[in-house]
Design a protein around this motif. Structure first.
Motif, PDB file in Angstrom:
ATOM      1  N   VAL A  77       7.984  -0.124 -26.548  1.00 26.48           N
ATOM      2  CA  VAL A  77       7.784   0.156 -25.130  1.00 26.48           C
ATOM      3  C   VAL A  77       9.129   0.052 -24.412  1.00 26.48           C
ATOM      4  CG1 VAL A  77       6.602  -0.494 -22.998  1.00 26.48           C
ATOM      5  CG2 VAL A  77       5.477  -0.852 -25.197  1.00 26.48           C
ATOM      6  N   LYS A  78       9.467   1.074 -23.637  1.00 28.08           N
ATOM      7  CA  LYS A  78      10.606   1.025 -22.727  1.00 28.08           C
ATOM      8  C   LYS A  78      10.067   1.325 -21.326  1.00 28.08           C
ATOM      9  CE  LYS A  78      13.883   2.847 -26.150  1.00 28.08           C
ATOM     10  NZ  LYS A  78      14.843   3.969 -26.431  1.00 28.08           N
ATOM     11  N   TYR A  79      10.677   0.736 -20.320  1.00 26.96           N
ATOM     12  CA  TYR A  79      10.157   0.964 -18.973  1.00 26.96           C
ATOM     13  C   TYR A  79      11.265   0.858 -17.940  1.00 26.96           C
ATOM     14  CZ  TYR A  79      10.486  -4.048 -18.076  1.00 26.96           C
ATOM     15  OH  TYR A  79      10.956  -5.328 -17.899  1.00 26.96           O
ATOM     16  N   SER A  80      10.979   1.405 -16.770  1.00 30.03           N
ATOM     17  CA  SER A  80      11.868   1.295 -15.618  1.00 30.03           C
ATOM     18  C   SER A  80      11.017   0.989 -14.396  1.00 30.03           C
ATOM     19  CB  SER A  80      12.642   2.605 -15.415  1.00 30.03           C
ATOM     20  OG  SER A  80      13.489   2.509 -14.293  1.00 30.03           O
ATOM     21  N   ASN A  81      11.352  -0.076 -13.692  1.00 29.18           N
ATOM     22  CA  ASN A  81      10.606  -0.474 -12.498  1.00 29.18           C
ATOM     23  C   ASN A  81      11.218   0.206 -11.281  1.00 29.18           C
ATOM     24  OD1 ASN A  81       9.292  -1.703 -10.378  1.00 29.18           O
ATOM     25  ND2 ASN A  81       9.608  -3.790 -11.089  1.00 29.18           N
ATOM     26  N   ARG A  82      10.511   1.176 -10.719  1.00 27.49           N
ATOM     27  CA  ARG A  82      10.962   1.892  -9.539  1.00 27.49           C
ATOM     28  C   ARG A  82      10.113   1.539  -8.322  1.00 27.49           C
ATOM     29  NH1 ARG A  82      15.038   1.901 -11.700  1.00 27.49           N
ATOM     30  NH2 ARG A  82      16.404   3.642 -12.256  1.00 27.49           N
ATOM     31  N   GLY A  83       9.712   0.271  -8.251  1.00 21.67           N
ATOM     32  CA  GLY A  83       9.028  -0.218  -7.064  1.00 21.67           C
ATOM     33  C   GLY A  83      10.034  -0.495  -5.965  1.00 21.67           C
ATOM     34  N   GLN A  84       9.725  -0.065  -4.756  1.00 23.04           N
ATOM     35  CA  GLN A  84      10.628  -0.237  -3.614  1.00 23.04           C
ATOM     36  C   GLN A  84       9.864  -0.871  -2.454  1.00 23.04           C
ATOM     37  OE1 GLN A  84      14.033   0.453  -3.236  1.00 23.04           O
ATOM     38  NE2 GLN A  84      13.730  -0.637  -1.314  1.00 23.04           N
ATOM     39  N   SER A  85      10.329  -2.013  -2.004  1.00 20.41           N
ATOM     40  CA  SER A  85       9.647  -2.716  -0.914  1.00 20.41           C
ATOM     41  C   SER A  85       9.538  -1.837   0.331  1.00 20.41           C
ATOM     42  CB  SER A  85      10.400  -4.001  -0.569  1.00 20.41           C
ATOM     43  OG  SER A  85      10.329  -4.923  -1.640  1.00 20.41           O
ATOM     44  N   GLY A  86       8.352  -1.851   0.915  1.00 18.31           N
ATOM     45  CA  GLY A  86       8.114  -1.135   2.168  1.00 18.31           C
ATOM     46  C   GLY A  86       7.859   0.345   2.034  1.00 18.31           C
ATOM     47  N   CYS A  87       7.904   0.886   0.815  1.00 19.49           N
ATOM     48  CA  CYS A  87       7.819   2.338   0.689  1.00 19.49           C
ATOM     49  C   CYS A  87       6.384   2.852   0.785  1.00 19.49           C
ATOM     50  CB  CYS A  87       8.464   2.819  -0.606  1.00 19.49           C
ATOM     51  SG  CYS A  87       7.413   2.731  -2.051  1.00 19.49           S
ATOM     52  N   THR A  88       6.283   4.116   1.160  1.00 22.30           N
ATOM     53  CA  THR A  88       5.000   4.814   1.279  1.00 22.30           C
ATOM     54  C   THR A  88       5.030   6.076   0.419  1.00 22.30           C
ATOM     55  OG1 THR A  88       5.791   6.151   3.123  1.00 22.30           O
ATOM     56  CG2 THR A  88       4.760   4.038   3.674  1.00 22.30           C
ATOM     57  N   THR A  89       3.932   6.795   0.409  1.00 22.16           N
ATOM     58  CA  THR A  89       3.918   8.087  -0.286  1.00 22.16           C
ATOM     59  C   THR A  89       4.901   9.055   0.358  1.00 22.16           C
ATOM     60  OG1 THR A  89       2.044   8.813   1.092  1.00 22.16           O
ATOM     61  CG2 THR A  89       1.524   7.881  -1.080  1.00 22.16           C
ATOM     62  N   VAL A  90       5.127   8.896   1.662  1.00 18.97           N
ATOM     63  CA  VAL A  90       6.102   9.752   2.355  1.00 18.97           C
ATOM     64  C   VAL A  90       7.500   9.524   1.792  1.00 18.97           C
ATOM     65  CG1 VAL A  90       7.202  10.255   4.574  1.00 18.97           C
ATOM     66  CG2 VAL A  90       4.742   9.878   4.464  1.00 18.97           C
ATOM     67  N   ASP A  91       7.859   8.266   1.550  1.00 25.59           N
ATOM     68  CA  ASP A  91       9.175   7.949   1.005  1.00 25.59           C
ATOM     69  C   ASP A  91       9.357   8.510  -0.395  1.00 25.59           C
ATOM     70  OD1 ASP A  91      10.130   6.361   3.236  1.00 25.59           O
ATOM     71  OD2 ASP A  91       8.704   4.825   2.598  1.00 25.59           O
ATOM     72  N   TYR A  92       8.242   8.670  -1.113  1.00 24.99           N
ATOM     73  CA  TYR A  92       8.310   9.182  -2.479  1.00 24.99           C
ATOM     74  C   TYR A  92       8.088  10.690  -2.558  1.00 24.99           C
ATOM     75  CZ  TYR A  92       9.284   5.705  -6.036  1.00 24.99           C
ATOM     76  OH  TYR A  92       9.933   4.843  -6.889  1.00 24.99           O
ATOM     77  N   LEU A  93       7.891  11.351  -1.425  1.00 24.94           N
ATOM     78  CA  LEU A  93       7.720  12.806  -1.456  1.00 24.94           C
ATOM     79  C   LEU A  93       8.990  13.479  -1.991  1.00 24.94           C
ATOM     80  CD1 LEU A  93       5.928  13.613   1.934  1.00 24.94           C
ATOM     81  CD2 LEU A  93       4.998  13.872  -0.374  1.00 24.94           C
ATOM     82  N   PRO A  94       8.857  14.428  -2.899  1.00 27.53           N
ATOM     83  CA  PRO A  94      10.041  15.123  -3.418  1.00 27.53           C
ATOM     84  C   PRO A  94      10.893  15.749  -2.320  1.00 27.53           C
ATOM     85  CG  PRO A  94       8.124  15.623  -4.769  1.00 27.53           C
ATOM     86  CD  PRO A  94       7.621  14.855  -3.587  1.00 27.53           C
ATOM     87  N   ASP A  95      10.258  16.299  -1.279  1.00 26.36           N
ATOM     88  CA  ASP A  95      10.989  16.997  -0.227  1.00 26.36           C
ATOM     89  C   ASP A  95      11.849  16.071   0.628  1.00 26.36           C
ATOM     90  OD1 ASP A  95       9.945  19.369  -1.089  1.00 26.36           O
ATOM     91  OD2 ASP A  95       8.424  19.528   0.478  1.00 26.36           O
ATOM     92  N   THR A  96      11.492  14.784   0.705  1.00 29.96           N
ATOM     93  CA  THR A  96      12.286  13.868   1.519  1.00 29.96           C
ATOM     94  C   THR A  96      13.586  13.478   0.830  1.00 29.96           C
ATOM     95  OG1 THR A  96      11.219  11.873   0.634  1.00 29.96           O
ATOM     96  CG2 THR A  96      10.202  12.909   2.573  1.00 29.96           C
ATOM     97  N   ASN A  97      13.624  13.683  -0.491  1.00 33.30           N
ATOM     98  CA  ASN A  97      14.843  13.411  -1.257  1.00 33.30           C
ATOM     99  C   ASN A  97      15.308  11.959  -1.076  1.00 33.30           C
ATOM    100  OD1 ASN A  97      16.646  14.540  -3.141  1.00 33.30           O
ATOM    101  ND2 ASN A  97      18.257  14.698  -1.603  1.00 33.30           N
ATOM    102  N   THR A  98      14.343  11.060  -0.976  1.00 32.34           N
ATOM    103  CA  THR A  98      14.655   9.650  -0.759  1.00 32.34           C
ATOM    104  C   THR A  98      14.490   8.843  -2.041  1.00 32.34           C
ATOM    105  OG1 THR A  98      13.912   9.884   1.539  1.00 32.34           O
ATOM    106  CG2 THR A  98      14.161   7.642   0.702  1.00 32.34           C
ATOM    107  N   LEU A  99      13.256   8.549  -2.400  1.00 29.99           N
ATOM    108  CA  LEU A  99      13.006   7.744  -3.593  1.00 29.99           C
ATOM    109  C   LEU A  99      12.663   8.572  -4.828  1.00 29.99           C
ATOM    110  CD1 LEU A  99      10.953   4.767  -2.092  1.00 29.99           C
ATOM    111  CD2 LEU A  99      13.387   4.845  -2.676  1.00 29.99           C
ATOM    112  N   PHE A 100      12.174   9.782  -4.615  1.00 29.71           N
ATOM    113  CA  PHE A 100      11.774  10.595  -5.769  1.00 29.71           C
ATOM    114  C   PHE A 100      12.937  10.828  -6.744  1.00 29.71           C
ATOM    115  CE2 PHE A 100      10.524  14.361  -8.143  1.00 29.71           C
ATOM    116  CZ  PHE A 100       9.209  14.062  -8.471  1.00 29.71           C
ATOM    117  N   PRO A 101      14.141  11.170  -6.269  1.00 27.78           N
ATOM    118  CA  PRO A 101      15.256  11.355  -7.207  1.00 27.78           C
ATOM    119  C   PRO A 101      15.566  10.095  -8.019  1.00 27.78           C
ATOM    120  CG  PRO A 101      15.806  12.290  -5.070  1.00 27.78           C
ATOM    121  CD  PRO A 101      14.546  11.496  -4.884  1.00 27.78           C
ATOM    122  N   TRP A 102      15.315   8.951  -7.429  1.00 27.21           N
ATOM    123  CA  TRP A 102      15.505   7.657  -8.104  1.00 27.21           C
ATOM    124  C   TRP A 102      14.569   7.555  -9.307  1.00 27.21           C
ATOM    125  CZ3 TRP A 102      13.121   2.485  -6.351  1.00 27.21           C
ATOM    126  CH2 TRP A 102      13.796   1.396  -6.929  1.00 27.21           C
ATOM    127  N   ALA A 103      13.322   7.977  -9.136  1.00 30.13           N
ATOM    128  CA  ALA A 103      12.359   7.976 -10.235  1.00 30.13           C
ATOM    129  C   ALA A 103      12.735   9.014 -11.289  1.00 30.13           C
ATOM    130  CB  ALA A 103      10.953   8.246  -9.700  1.00 30.13           C
TER     131      ALA A 103
END
Length: 274
Positions: free
Chosen positions: A72-98
């Motif tokens: 098993v290999k894993y990466s924790n991409r949990g971000q405090s305070g984030c919403t689905t909006v922050d993870y939207l691909p179009d916002t280019n915020t957290l999605f590129p991180w994942a």
């Protein structure tokens, strides 16, 4: 004597089949790479050592102990305070991180690439987080955008959608949640179930319902498994403590195991007619 030889022959055949099946099962152990997407609960906020105790760590540990899993290999991409909006691909915020995390596993084609997602806690707030409050319809729209882009980028991946977990109805820190938020959070669960059913038709075998039990567990065990925090409406309970993080990680691990073990469980003994 002839009958005895026939029985011995059948026994030898059965032993050979079992040995071959065991070898095949051993050779088909699962290699699992997981990207965990989520908020502060996924990150492990409030824990003394999130890198050792956050739910993704415990989920990976659970999976590593399963006999069907080779590694098993894993990466924790949990971000405090984030919403689905922050993870939207179009916002280019957290999605590129994942995406950067997933790309590190991209060449390991022999492994199952799994996206473990638990989002919705911050979407449910009355005020505070980006995009909150998100209606069930908006939550569904955002989740679809995230899932669609993951499937486009990683066509063979598996996506596991966990139900967001319970928080106390007086939760009010930098953001205001309260009972209204908790009610909204619970309205997201049917959305997740509907999404899984929808994707099962268009992308069979790729989008799954993950954990659905932790919500009720924490509702019943918040005094022992969640961290008491002082807020604007008194002591509230939102983030798992070390015990709770281990419990949540195991819930996630079990759900992920059901998904990645599908190929393994297809190894069955043939029917023999004497």
């Amino acid at each position: 004597m002839g009958a005895m030889r026939q029985i011995k022959g059948v026994i030898c055949i059965l032993i050979s089949i079992v040995m071959c099946w065991s070898a095949s099962a051993a050779n088909n152990k699962r290699y699992v790479n997981i990207v965990f997407i989520g908020n502060s609960i996924t990150f492990g906020a409030g824990l003394p050592k999130p890198v050792h105790d956050a739910p993704p760590v415990k989920a990976a540990l659970f999976l590593s102990k399963c006999p069907e899993v080779a590694s098993v290999k894993y990466s924790n991409r949990g971000q405090s305070g984030c919403t689905t909006v922050d993870y939207l691909p179009d916002t280019n915020t957290l999605f590129p991180w994942a995406v950067r995390a997933a790309d590190k596993f991209k060449d390991e084609t022999w492994a199952d690439l799994v996206f473990s997602i638990m989002l919705g806690t911050n979407d449910s707030a009355i005020t505070g987080p980006n995009g909150a409050p998100a209606s069930p319809e908006k939550y569904e729209e955002n989740m679809k955008a995230i899932i669609n882009q993951l499937l486009a980028l990683y066509p063979s991946c598996k996506i596991v959608l966990h139900r967001p977990v319970w928080y106390s109805p007086n939760t009010y820190n930098g953001a205001m949640y309260l009972k209204e938020g908790l009610n909204r959070l619970q309205s997201y669960y049917p959305v997740l179930q509907s999404l899984v059913e929808e994707y099962a038709k268009r992308f069979p075998g790729q989008v799954f319902m993950g954990d659905t039990e932790a919500f009720d567990y924490f509702k019943a065990n918040y005094l022992t498994d969640l961290i008491p925090e002082e807020g604007n409406a008194g002591t509230f309970y939102l983030h798992p403590n070390e015990k709770g993080a281990a419990v949540l990680g195991e819930y996630w691990g079990k759900a992920i195991m059901k998904v990645v073990a599908v190929s393994y469980t297809h190894l069955t003994l043939p029917t023999i007619r004497l």
